[in-house]
Every structure is written in structure tokens, then in C-alpha cells.
Scaffold this motif. Structure first.
Motif, PDB file in Angstrom:
ATOM      1  N   GLY A 191       0.783  -1.234   0.000  1.00  0.00           N
ATOM      2  CA  GLY A 191       0.000   0.000   0.000  1.00  0.00           C
ATOM      3  C   GLY A 191       0.804   1.267   0.000  1.00  0.00           C
ATOM      4  O   GLY A 191       0.234   2.365   0.078  1.00  0.00           O
ATOM      5  N   ASN A 192       2.140   1.166  -0.072  1.00  0.00           N
ATOM      6  CA  ASN A 192       3.010   2.337  -0.092  1.00  0.00           C
ATOM      7  C   ASN A 192       3.974   2.262  -1.268  1.00  0.00           C
ATOM      8  O   ASN A 192       3.941   1.316  -2.054  1.00  0.00           O
ATOM      9  N   THR A 193       4.823   3.260  -1.375  1.00  0.00           N
ATOM     10  CA  THR A 193       5.940   3.227  -2.319  1.00  0.00           C
ATOM     11  C   THR A 193       7.166   2.777  -1.539  1.00  0.00           C
ATOM     12  O   THR A 193       7.693   3.532  -0.716  1.00  0.00           O
ATOM     13  N   ARG A 194       7.622   1.542  -1.770  1.00  0.00           N
ATOM     14  CA  ARG A 194       8.703   0.951  -0.980  1.00  0.00           C
ATOM     15  C   ARG A 194       9.764   0.355  -1.912  1.00  0.00           C
ATOM     16  O   ARG A 194       9.427  -0.274  -2.916  1.00  0.00           O
ATOM     17  N   TYR A 210      16.183   0.088   3.615  1.00  0.00           N
ATOM     18  CA  TYR A 210      14.755  -0.072   3.328  1.00  0.00           C
ATOM     19  C   TYR A 210      14.133   1.314   3.353  1.00  0.00           C
ATOM     20  O   TYR A 210      14.148   1.999   4.382  1.00  0.00           O
ATOM     21  N   THR A 211      13.596   1.760   2.204  1.00  0.00           N
ATOM     22  CA  THR A 211      13.142   3.133   2.052  1.00  0.00           C
ATOM     23  C   THR A 211      11.687   3.179   1.627  1.00  0.00           C
ATOM     24  O   THR A 211      11.243   2.377   0.790  1.00  0.00           O
ATOM     25  N   LEU A 212      10.936   4.120   2.170  1.00  0.00           N
ATOM     26  CA  LEU A 212       9.538   4.325   1.825  1.00  0.00           C
ATOM     27  C   LEU A 212       9.277   5.785   1.536  1.00  0.00           C
ATOM     28  O   LEU A 212       9.887   6.672   2.153  1.00  0.00           O
ATOM     29  N   PHE A 213       8.371   6.045   0.580  1.00  0.00           N
ATOM     30  CA  PHE A 213       7.792   7.375   0.379  1.00  0.00           C
ATOM     31  C   PHE A 213       6.351   7.286   0.862  1.00  0.00           C
ATOM     32  O   PHE A 213       5.488   6.717   0.185  1.00  0.00           O
ATOM     33  N   SER A 214       6.051   7.832   2.033  1.00  0.00           N
ATOM     34  CA  SER A 214       4.693   7.734   2.564  1.00  0.00           C
ATOM     35  C   SER A 214       4.494   8.807   3.624  1.00  0.00           C
ATOM     36  O   SER A 214       5.429   9.517   3.996  1.00  0.00           O
ATOM     37  N   GLU A 215       3.277   8.906   4.129  1.00  0.00           N
ATOM     38  CA  GLU A 215       2.978   9.930   5.137  1.00  0.00           C
ATOM     39  C   GLU A 215       3.445   9.523   6.534  1.00  0.00           C
ATOM     40  O   GLU A 215       3.910  10.348   7.310  1.00  0.00           O
ATOM     41  N   GLU A 216       3.281   8.240   6.871  1.00  0.00           N
ATOM     42  CA  GLU A 216       3.532   7.800   8.237  1.00  0.00           C
ATOM     43  C   GLU A 216       4.750   6.884   8.318  1.00  0.00           C
ATOM     44  O   GLU A 216       5.062   6.147   7.374  1.00  0.00           O
ATOM     45  N   LEU A 217       5.420   6.908   9.463  1.00  0.00           N
ATOM     46  CA  LEU A 217       6.534   6.008   9.725  1.00  0.00           C
ATOM     47  C   LEU A 217       6.011   4.619  10.089  1.00  0.00           C
ATOM     48  O   LEU A 217       4.847   4.448  10.434  1.00  0.00           O
ATOM     49  N   ASP A 316       7.823  18.910  -9.370  1.00  0.00           N
ATOM     50  CA  ASP A 316       7.874  18.154  -8.114  1.00  0.00           C
ATOM     51  C   ASP A 316       6.532  18.184  -7.402  1.00  0.00           C
ATOM     52  O   ASP A 316       6.102  17.195  -6.804  1.00  0.00           O
ATOM     53  N   MET A 317       5.868  19.335  -7.453  1.00  0.00           N
ATOM     54  CA  MET A 317       4.565  19.472  -6.797  1.00  0.00           C
ATOM     55  C   MET A 317       3.562  18.474  -7.375  1.00  0.00           C
ATOM     56  O   MET A 317       2.851  17.784  -6.628  1.00  0.00           O
ATOM     57  N   LEU A 318       3.503  18.373  -8.704  1.00  0.00           N
ATOM     58  CA  LEU A 318       2.570  17.438  -9.333  1.00  0.00           C
ATOM     59  C   LEU A 318       2.915  15.995  -8.996  1.00  0.00           C
ATOM     60  O   LEU A 318       2.030  15.172  -8.742  1.00  0.00           O
ATOM     61  N   PHE A 319       4.220  15.685  -8.986  1.00  0.00           N
ATOM     62  CA  PHE A 319       4.654  14.328  -8.650  1.00  0.00           C
ATOM     63  C   PHE A 319       4.213  13.955  -7.237  1.00  0.00           C
ATOM     64  O   PHE A 319       3.695  12.856  -6.999  1.00  0.00           O
ATOM     65  N   LEU A 320       4.376  14.866  -6.297  1.00  0.00           N
ATOM     66  CA  LEU A 320       3.986  14.583  -4.913  1.00  0.00           C
ATOM     67  C   LEU A 320       2.471  14.518  -4.767  1.00  0.00           C
ATOM     68  O   LEU A 320       1.959  13.759  -3.939  1.00  0.00           O
ATOM     69  N   ASP A 321       1.754  15.309  -5.552  1.00  0.00           N
ATOM     70  CA  ASP A 321       0.295  15.190  -5.554  1.00  0.00           C
ATOM     71  C   ASP A 321      -0.125  13.787  -5.983  1.00  0.00           C
ATOM     72  O   ASP A 321      -1.032  13.178  -5.399  1.00  0.00           O
ATOM     73  N   VAL A 322       0.532  13.260  -7.016  1.00  0.00           N
ATOM     74  CA  VAL A 322       0.220  11.912  -7.506  1.00  0.00           C
ATOM     75  C   VAL A 322       0.533  10.866  -6.444  1.00  0.00           C
ATOM     76  O   VAL A 322      -0.269   9.968  -6.172  1.00  0.00           O
ATOM     77  N   ASN A 327      -0.567   6.362  -3.189  1.00  0.00           N
ATOM     78  CA  ASN A 327       0.798   5.996  -2.828  1.00  0.00           C
ATOM     79  C   ASN A 327       1.146   4.564  -3.213  1.00  0.00           C
ATOM     80  O   ASN A 327       2.310   4.247  -3.472  1.00  0.00           O
ATOM     81  N   ALA A 328       0.155   3.710  -3.273  1.00  0.00           N
ATOM     82  CA  ALA A 328       0.407   2.304  -3.599  1.00  0.00           C
ATOM     83  C   ALA A 328       0.899   2.123  -5.022  1.00  0.00           C
ATOM     84  O   ALA A 328       1.507   1.100  -5.350  1.00  0.00           O
ATOM     85  N   LYS A 329       0.638   3.106  -5.888  1.00  0.00           N
ATOM     86  CA  LYS A 329       1.035   3.002  -7.297  1.00  0.00           C
ATOM     87  C   LYS A 329       2.327   3.756  -7.596  1.00  0.00           C
ATOM     88  O   LYS A 329       2.700   3.899  -8.766  1.00  0.00           O
TER      89      LYS A 329
END
Length: 380
Positions: A191-194, A210-217, A316-322, A327-329
Motif C-alpha cells: 500500500g506504499n511506495t517501498r 529499506y526506504t519508503l515514500f509515505s505519510e507515516e513512519l 515536483d509538486m505534481l509528482f507529490l500530488d500523484v 501511494n500504492a502506485k
């Protein structure tokens, strides 16, 4: 005795590079400068990686270089030579020893190991309170970041690039010491970008992160279990020694940190939005922004008037909006980019050195629908 022209708070990458730039410019020869940090900066607490063509300003302290990268996803596997680029790594202890050593040898910069409590700004100065003393400065540069600086608004999402890394040493040679695993998305995404990131120092020693792009730790145990599983599955290795550990969180947001700047206080580094929003890479972004700040200081204008945003901020703004919307995609974006483009093109775009024509080529390599939706949402 406690009055300074400039006070730099934080002796990390941005604080030290700013101090060093002042040392190298005769405009600041007669200025009194104070550098504050609560730590002695005598431990190896992080690593910085970047890519560049040929030799650069950090060459003397580069710890390791690679000429090839490995990218892997569900439907793509690339092992590619990246010349004329080289991927480079710097250990923080080497960075601190070099730059803080120069600061300590200077006659007009003072380093004080003191923790900041707060500061107050008046029309003519800024008063800085530490646990030990009180200082005043004409201008303050603050690199201390707090997520609350960015999360108190709803206009721009705030993700985190968070990670845990182990430097392991094995009995047998299991790594390719000539190749960086830049991103390995073959791991469960949950469910995240990992992804996994591997920097091999030698054929039996590597940093595995091990790296993630997500809102929560995550819970600490989940990072550790993921690294352990990856070592077992990817390298068929059961026996190894963990010789170092690192962990961190880098903000990923297009939020305009300039809202915190005043006439006499400027936020720098991560606290100033200098981390590349779409990647989290900070060192080279900082190295390009410090000279612009130095040139601006010579004009003696209010600090808040310096603007550093450009077209890449919008991308960058659009990328982060996506990423925020789905986030799973996230992995599909990177897989599409690396499947379509050479890494040299990716690096050039992330370095913010591409032409508009090249920007279009890069953008066309991304999945269209989520970015069109993000753009329309921003417009309407």
C-alpha cells in the motif's frame, strides 16, 4: 563579545557549506560569524549520495564511487553504465572533519557546541538564546527542521522519505562492488511506495537500506524485518555481521518554506525546503543554493526577498500530488521512467538541468492519467 554579523544555527551540510562559502569570499573577511550546534559532530551519523560528471568540489572526501546502477521493478530490470556520470558517497564524519576543521582554523568564525532554546527578532537584530549563553546577530541562518513547519497547512501534501539502513559484512563475497542498486521495487509494496537501496562498499560489505515514500513512519521492527528478509531472499545470505546502522526521515513536500523567512532570519537546508521534493536528495541541492544565497547577502537586502523556486518546483509538486493521491502506485511511475529513459536522462532531469524539450520527453515517460488528474485539480 557575543555580538555577530551572522549566526548559523546547525552544523550539518547546509550550515557548514554556508560557513565555508563565507570563508572563501573576501566580502566576509571582516565579518564576525558564529556557528552553533548542540553536537560535537564527531560521529558518522549519516551518508550523503549524489551523482555528477567528472570530479567535483567534494572529491577529496568521497568515500566510494560507482559507475553502474541497478534498477528493478515488477516488469523492468536494468543494469546500466551511467557514464559520463559517477554515483558517489560521502560519510558524514569525513564531511564534518573537513568542513568543521576549516571553520575551527578560521579567524572570523567561531564554533560553539550549544543547544538552541529560541531566538527573538527585532528591527535591528536577532537575539539567540542557547542553554549556555545569549548572542545577538544581524542575520540568522537556521537549519533546524521541524515537520510542524510544513504540516500546519493543507495546500501541499507532506510525505516522508523514511528509511533504516544496515551496513553488513559477510563471510563470502555476495555483492557486486561496482554496481549500486538504486531502486529495487520487487519487494512487497503493502500500500506504499517501498524499495531497497544497496551501496556495496566491497564484495562482502554493503549498506542495505529499506526506504519508503509515505505519510507515516513504520514500527521499527518492520524496517528491520524487511531488511533481514531482503538479505535472505536477494543474496541467499543467512550469516552476516551488522557493523553500522542508520535511520532517518526527509520531508517530501512542495510547501513554500519561504513563508517562515523574515528580513533577518533565513531558513536553510531541509528547513528551507532545500531537499529536492521529489527525491529527498539534499547535498547537491544545497551546494547549488549556497552560492545564490552568498551573492544575495552581498546585496544586503532583506533575507525573505531571495526566491529560489523555478519550473522544477512545479514538476515536483505534481509528482507529490500523484504520490499522495495513490501511494500504492508509486512504483509504477519509477518503473515507467526507467523502462523508457536512459539513467543519464533521469539524472539530468533530477539535477534540474534539462531544457523544456527534454522536460517534455521526461514527462512523457510517466503514466499520463494520474498526472493529468493532478494538474487539473491544481488548476480547478
Amino acid at each position: 563579545m557575543n555580538e555577530y554579523d551572522y549566526i548559523i544555527i546547525g552544523a550539518g551540510a547546509s550550515g557548514l557549506l554556508l560557513a565555508d562559502a563565507m570563508l572563501n569570499d573576501s566580502f566576509f573577511d571582516q565579518k564576525k560569524i558564529l556557528l552553533l550546534d548542540k553536537n560535537a559532530k564527531d560521529t558518522n551519523d549519516r551518508t550523503w549520495c549524489f551523482w555528477e560528471k567528472g570530479n567535483g568540489k567534494f572529491e577529496d572526501i568521497v568515500h566510494k564511487k560507482w559507475n553502474s546502477i541497478h534498477f528493478q521493478g515488477k516488469d523492468v530490470l536494468k543494469r546500466t553504465d551511467i557514464s559520463p556520470y559517477t554515483y558517489k558517497m560521502i560519510r558524514s564524519i569525513d564531511f564534518y572533519n573537513h568542513y568543521l576543521g576549516r571553520v575551527k582554523e578560521s579567524v572570523n568564525i567561531t564554533f560553539a557546541q550549544e543547544a538552541l532554546i529560541n531566538f527573538e527578532e527585532s528591527e535591528s537584530k536577532v537575539t539567540v538564546h542557547t542553554a549556555k549563553k545569549t548572542y545577538s546577530g544581524k542575520y540568522i541562518f537556521n537549519s533546524l527542521f521541524d515537520y510542524r513547519m510544513a504540516t500546519g497547512q493543507n495546500k501541499y501534501p507532506v510525505l516522508q522519505q523514511h528509511f533504516v539502513g544496515w551496513v553488513i559484512k559477510t563471510d563470502k563475497p555476495i555483492f557486486d562492488s561496482k554496481e549500486v542498486t538504486y531502486m529495487d521495487f520487487s519487494i512487497p509494496q503493502k500500500g506504499n511506495t517501498r524499495f531497497m537501496y544497496v551501496l556495496p562498499y566491497a564484495n562482502n560489505t554493503a549498506l542495505i537500506e529499506y526506504t519508503l515514500f509515505s505519510e507515516e513512519l513504520l514500527e521499527k521492527a518492520e524496517y528491520n524485518e524487511a531488511i533481514k528478509h531482503y538479505i535472505q531472499e536477494r543474496f541467499a545470505c543467512e550469516t552476516y555481521e551488522i557493523i553500522e546502522k542508520e535511520a532517518g526521515s526527509i520531508p517530501m513536500t512542495a510547501y513554500d518554506f519561504r513563508e517562515h523567512h523574515t528580513n533577518r532570519v533565513r531558513y536553510i537546508g531541509t528547513a528551507g525546503g532545500w531537499a529536492k521534493p521529489s527525491t529527498g536528495y539534499t547535498l547537491m541541492s544545497t551546494a547549488t543554493k549556497v552560492p545564490k544565497l552568498i551573492d544575495f547577502l552581498k546585496q544586503e537586502k532583506p533575507l525573505k526577498k531571495l526566491k529560489l523556486k523555478g519550473k522544477f518546483w512545479f514538476y515536483d509538486m505534481l509528482f507529490l500530488d500523484v504520490l499522495h493521491n495513490n501511494n500504492a502506485k508509486g512504483h509504477t511511475i519509477f518503473e515507467s521512467i526507467f523502462k523508457t529513459l536512459k539513467p543519464q536522462m533521469v539524472f539530468k532531469f533530477l539535477d534540474e538541468k534539462t531544457s523544456l524539450k527534454e522536460d517534455i520527453v521526461y514527462i512523457n515517460s510517466c503514466p499520463k492519467t494520474p498526472f493529468i488528474k493532478a494538474l487539473l485539480k491544481r488548476i480547478f
